[in-house]
Design a protein around this motif. Sequence first.
Motif, PDB file in Angstrom:
ATOM      1  N   GLY A   3       0.790  -1.224   0.000  1.00 63.89           N
ATOM      2  CA  GLY A   3       0.000   0.000   0.000  1.00 63.89           C
ATOM      3  C   GLY A   3       0.819   1.269   0.000  1.00 63.89           C
ATOM      4  N   SER A   4       2.112   1.162   0.228  1.00 66.90           N
ATOM      5  CA  SER A   4       2.902   2.372   0.433  1.00 66.90           C
ATOM      6  C   SER A   4       3.594   2.832  -0.846  1.00 66.90           C
ATOM      7  CB  SER A   4       3.932   2.120   1.523  1.00 66.90           C
ATOM      8  OG  SER A   4       4.646   0.958   1.242  1.00 66.90           O
ATOM      9  N   VAL A   5       3.927   4.110  -0.844  1.00 65.15           N
ATOM     10  CA  VAL A   5       4.617   4.702  -1.981  1.00 65.15           C
ATOM     11  C   VAL A   5       6.105   4.776  -1.659  1.00 65.15           C
ATOM     12  CG1 VAL A   5       4.710   6.655  -3.537  1.00 65.15           C
ATOM     13  CG2 VAL A   5       2.580   6.093  -2.379  1.00 65.15           C
ATOM     14  N   LEU A   6       6.929   4.353  -2.592  1.00 67.08           N
ATOM     15  CA  LEU A   6       8.348   4.219  -2.316  1.00 67.08           C
ATOM     16  C   LEU A   6       9.172   5.176  -3.165  1.00 67.08           C
ATOM     17  CD1 LEU A   6       9.230   2.053  -0.317  1.00 67.08           C
ATOM     18  CD2 LEU A   6      10.100   0.740  -2.240  1.00 67.08           C
ATOM     19  N   GLU A   7      10.182   5.773  -2.540  1.00 69.03           N
ATOM     20  CA  GLU A   7      11.146   6.579  -3.284  1.00 69.03           C
ATOM     21  C   GLU A   7      12.533   6.209  -2.800  1.00 69.03           C
ATOM     22  OE1 GLU A   7      11.392   9.439  -5.427  1.00 69.03           O
ATOM     23  OE2 GLU A   7       9.364   9.046  -6.147  1.00 69.03           O
ATOM     24  N   THR A   8      13.525   6.379  -3.651  1.00 71.58           N
ATOM     25  CA  THR A   8      14.898   6.084  -3.236  1.00 71.58           C
ATOM     26  C   THR A   8      15.826   7.205  -3.663  1.00 71.58           C
ATOM     27  OG1 THR A   8      15.436   4.959  -5.297  1.00 71.58           O
ATOM     28  CG2 THR A   8      14.548   3.601  -3.521  1.00 71.58           C
ATOM     29  N   SER A   9      16.995   7.219  -3.029  1.00 73.37           N
ATOM     30  CA  SER A   9      17.987   8.212  -3.396  1.00 73.37           C
ATOM     31  C   SER A   9      19.378   7.660  -3.121  1.00 73.37           C
ATOM     32  CB  SER A   9      17.743   9.492  -2.589  1.00 73.37           C
ATOM     33  OG  SER A   9      18.502  10.543  -3.110  1.00 73.37           O
ATOM     34  N   VAL A  10      20.228   7.676  -4.137  1.00 76.64           N
ATOM     35  CA  VAL A  10      21.611   7.234  -3.928  1.00 76.64           C
ATOM     36  C   VAL A  10      22.492   8.352  -3.433  1.00 76.64           C
ATOM     37  CG1 VAL A  10      22.024   5.242  -5.414  1.00 76.64           C
ATOM     38  CG2 VAL A  10      21.886   7.538  -6.409  1.00 76.64           C
ATOM     39  N   ASP A  11      22.052   9.567  -3.691  1.00 77.02           N
ATOM     40  CA  ASP A  11      22.875  10.721  -3.361  1.00 77.02           C
ATOM     41  C   ASP A  11      22.319  11.424  -2.137  1.00 77.02           C
ATOM     42  OD1 ASP A  11      24.955  12.854  -4.402  1.00 77.02           O
ATOM     43  OD2 ASP A  11      23.127  13.934  -3.854  1.00 77.02           O
ATOM     44  N   GLY A  12      23.198  11.784  -1.222  1.00 74.38           N
ATOM     45  CA  GLY A  12      22.771  12.390   0.031  1.00 74.38           C
ATOM     46  C   GLY A  12      22.057  13.707  -0.153  1.00 74.38           C
ATOM     47  N   PHE A  13      22.661  14.598  -0.922  1.00 76.28           N
ATOM     48  CA  PHE A  13      22.068  15.927  -1.099  1.00 76.28           C
ATOM     49  C   PHE A  13      20.726  15.821  -1.811  1.00 76.28           C
ATOM     50  CE2 PHE A  13      26.282  18.485  -0.903  1.00 76.28           C
ATOM     51  CZ  PHE A  13      26.416  18.089   0.411  1.00 76.28           C
ATOM     52  N   GLU A  14      20.708  14.985  -2.854  1.00 76.96           N
ATOM     53  CA  GLU A  14      19.454  14.793  -3.575  1.00 76.96           C
ATOM     54  C   GLU A  14      18.392  14.237  -2.626  1.00 76.96           C
ATOM     55  OE1 GLU A  14      17.772  12.014  -7.177  1.00 76.96           O
ATOM     56  OE2 GLU A  14      18.870  11.235  -5.476  1.00 76.96           O
ATOM     57  N   GLY A  15      18.828  13.344  -1.747  1.00 81.56           N
ATOM     58  CA  GLY A  15      17.918  12.742  -0.785  1.00 81.56           C
ATOM     59  C   GLY A  15      17.305  13.780   0.137  1.00 81.56           C
ATOM     60  N   ILE A  53      16.856  16.958  -0.453  1.00 83.23           N
ATOM     61  CA  ILE A  53      15.882  17.736  -1.221  1.00 83.23           C
ATOM     62  C   ILE A  53      14.587  16.946  -1.370  1.00 83.23           C
ATOM     63  CG2 ILE A  53      15.404  18.748  -3.487  1.00 83.23           C
ATOM     64  CD1 ILE A  53      18.397  19.326  -3.715  1.00 83.23           C
ATOM     65  N   LYS A  54      14.738  15.651  -1.578  1.00 80.52           N
ATOM     66  CA  LYS A  54      13.563  14.804  -1.755  1.00 80.52           C
ATOM     67  C   LYS A  54      12.754  14.697  -0.466  1.00 80.52           C
ATOM     68  CE  LYS A  54      14.012  11.658  -5.160  1.00 80.52           C
ATOM     69  NZ  LYS A  54      14.415  10.377  -5.793  1.00 80.52           N
ATOM     70  N   ILE A  55      13.435  14.741   0.664  1.00 84.65           N
ATOM     71  CA  ILE A  55      12.707  14.740   1.931  1.00 84.65           C
ATOM     72  C   ILE A  55      11.735  15.911   1.963  1.00 84.65           C
ATOM     73  CG2 ILE A  55      12.920  15.150   4.420  1.00 84.65           C
ATOM     74  CD1 ILE A  55      15.486  13.535   4.382  1.00 84.65           C
ATOM     75  N   GLY A  56      12.212  17.060   1.468  1.00 86.65           N
ATOM     76  CA  GLY A  56      11.365  18.243   1.458  1.00 86.65           C
ATOM     77  C   GLY A  56      10.200  18.135   0.506  1.00 86.65           C
ATOM     78  N   SER A  57      10.424  17.585  -0.678  1.00 90.01           N
ATOM     79  CA  SER A  57       9.346  17.557  -1.668  1.00 90.01           C
ATOM     80  C   SER A  57       8.432  16.338  -1.500  1.00 90.01           C
ATOM     81  CB  SER A  57       9.933  17.576  -3.077  1.00 90.01           C
ATOM     82  OG  SER A  57      10.836  16.506  -3.266  1.00 90.01           O
ATOM     83  N   PHE A  58       9.008  15.206  -1.189  1.00 90.70           N
ATOM     84  CA  PHE A  58       8.245  13.960  -1.081  1.00 90.70           C
ATOM     85  C   PHE A  58       7.545  13.847   0.274  1.00 90.70           C
ATOM     86  CE2 PHE A  58       8.509   9.155  -0.478  1.00 90.70           C
ATOM     87  CZ  PHE A  58       7.435   8.884  -1.302  1.00 90.70           C
ATOM     88  N   LYS A  59       8.110  14.481   1.278  1.00 93.37           N
ATOM     89  CA  LYS A  59       7.563  14.467   2.642  1.00 93.37           C
ATOM     90  C   LYS A  59       7.201  13.059   3.099  1.00 93.37           C
ATOM     91  CE  LYS A  59       5.423  19.004   2.010  1.00 93.37           C
ATOM     92  NZ  LYS A  59       6.646  19.771   2.204  1.00 93.37           N
ATOM     93  N   PRO A  60       8.197  12.200   3.185  1.00 95.33           N
ATOM     94  CA  PRO A  60       7.912  10.807   3.543  1.00 95.33           C
ATOM     95  C   PRO A  60       7.426  10.680   4.977  1.00 95.33           C
ATOM     96  CG  PRO A  60      10.269  11.210   3.594  1.00 95.33           C
ATOM     97  CD  PRO A  60       9.635  12.454   3.044  1.00 95.33           C
ATOM     98  N   HIS A  61       6.599   9.675   5.223  1.00101.45           N
ATOM     99  CA  HIS A  61       6.209   9.375   6.590  1.00101.45           C
ATOM    100  C   HIS A  61       7.343   8.657   7.305  1.00101.45           C
ATOM    101  CE1 HIS A  61       2.264   9.681   4.476  1.00101.45           C
ATOM    102  NE2 HIS A  61       1.990  10.407   5.534  1.00101.45           N
ATOM    103  N   ALA A  62       8.109   7.899   6.554  1.00100.59           N
ATOM    104  CA  ALA A  62       9.238   7.179   7.162  1.00100.59           C
ATOM    105  C   ALA A  62      10.460   7.308   6.278  1.00100.59           C
ATOM    106  CB  ALA A  62       8.880   5.713   7.359  1.00100.59           C
ATOM    107  N   LEU A  63      11.605   7.450   6.928  1.00102.57           N
ATOM    108  CA  LEU A  63      12.868   7.576   6.216  1.00102.57           C
ATOM    109  C   LEU A  63      13.780   6.437   6.622  1.00102.57           C
ATOM    110  CD1 LEU A  63      14.981   9.256   4.552  1.00102.57           C
ATOM    111  CD2 LEU A  63      15.564  10.374   6.715  1.00102.57           C
TER     112      LEU A  63
END
Lengths: 196, 196
Positions: A96-108, A110-120
């Motif tokens: 049921g969950s939506v998944l995103e990944t990031s290999v790069d720290g900085f990109e990650g 930024i993605k925290i800000g836009s994707f707003k994950p419930h869990a990291l």
Amino acid sequence: MAARRKSLSTGDIARHCQVTPATVVNWIKAGKLEVYTTPGGQYRMDTDAFLAFLDKNKFPVPEELQPARQRRILVMDDSPAMLDAATSALSRHLPGSVLETSVDGFEGLIKIGSFKPHALVLDLMMPRLDGAEVCRCLRAGTETRNMFIVALSGLAADNELVRRVKRIGVDAFLTKPVDMTDLARQLARLLRVALE
Amino acid sequence: MAARRKSLSTGDIARHCQVTPATVVNWIKAGKLEVYTTPGGQYRMDTDAFLAFLDKNKFPVPEELQPARQRRILVMDDSPAMLDAATSALSRHLPGSVLETSVDGFEGLIKIGSFKPHALVLDLMMPRLDGAEVCRCLRAGTETRNMFIVALSGLAADNELVRRVKRIGVDAFLTKPVDMTDLARQLARLLRVALE
DNA sequence: AAGGCGTAATCAGGTTTTCATCCATAGCCA
DNA sequence: TGGCTATGGATGAAAACCTGATTACGCCTT
């Protein structure tokens, strides 16, 4: 974000209602809000009661308080292999969950800000990224404070970095190599979703 | 915190529609406006709902509510004094724009994701943050590729970091100490907005 | 042109909210 | 444990807002 915190302060309520903290105190004193107080005299309100209140006044419900069924999970790791493994395992175990990944720290970040994950899910040892510092920063931010953090590390438990991270407070800690079933189980527990 | 869409009071709506606040209350009581109320009995309206209302009635949309007009600027620097100076100068010279600041590098990156600035003013020498690497990362991401970047640095022009940044390609480069008027001028040029 | 009707503007009085300030509390870190 | 800082609470004054009744205006009908 996620429903880790169960009680709200006047400041939280004020932010959600786009109003001054003092105004919230007014409401409380007028008996419009059902609150309890800390021994020190500060007001706290149950999330459920707040939701009922919002509903009664037709207030728009802030996204992070909605009982969203879709949980967003972001996995940060510098190893593509690990990301692949995590993606396949989590999409199988937590469909049921939506998944995103990031290999790069900085990109990650930024993605925290836009994707707003419930869990990291955060590898503590990414290039150019001090994992402990990221945790501290997340816990310090109002938007990200309640995000669940699952830390990953291959370091020994008594390592300095690991100790710092544990002191800051993460919601789960897994040592590498990571058992993906275990990761899925931890996430399911934190996000209160069913494990498949 | 990001620039959240504010909720509007009757006064705000009245100003935008060039009408008396009392008239707005009439509209509300006639059910023409979809509002909610504070516990104190005051009306509030969502900006989105208001824009929908304006559209339905063919009202001209006020300049400051047009999403396209709003330019978001994020300033990242580890010196609070610099941020203060930038804030006051930019809000004076670029009154139409929405401003955010960040003293912490990691927090700034997260904010890039959530705030999605049109222009980023970036100190290249922040603690724990390789400015050149940030620029590279921004230029690599689809979402951030077209963001304007104004780099700040106290280093000499032939410095290794500076050369790297210039090779990656930023839209403006200012040396510290920064002339705030100059910064405002550069931003106005990039964002194609008027300078005051 | 006069009257009717609906919408908008005025006005006064009481209430709610904001703002600025200062002090207390809670949560964090050594 | 003991300090430190961000956050919350109290206060009073000023601004903004709501209510209700009344007045003004534009427009249509007669």
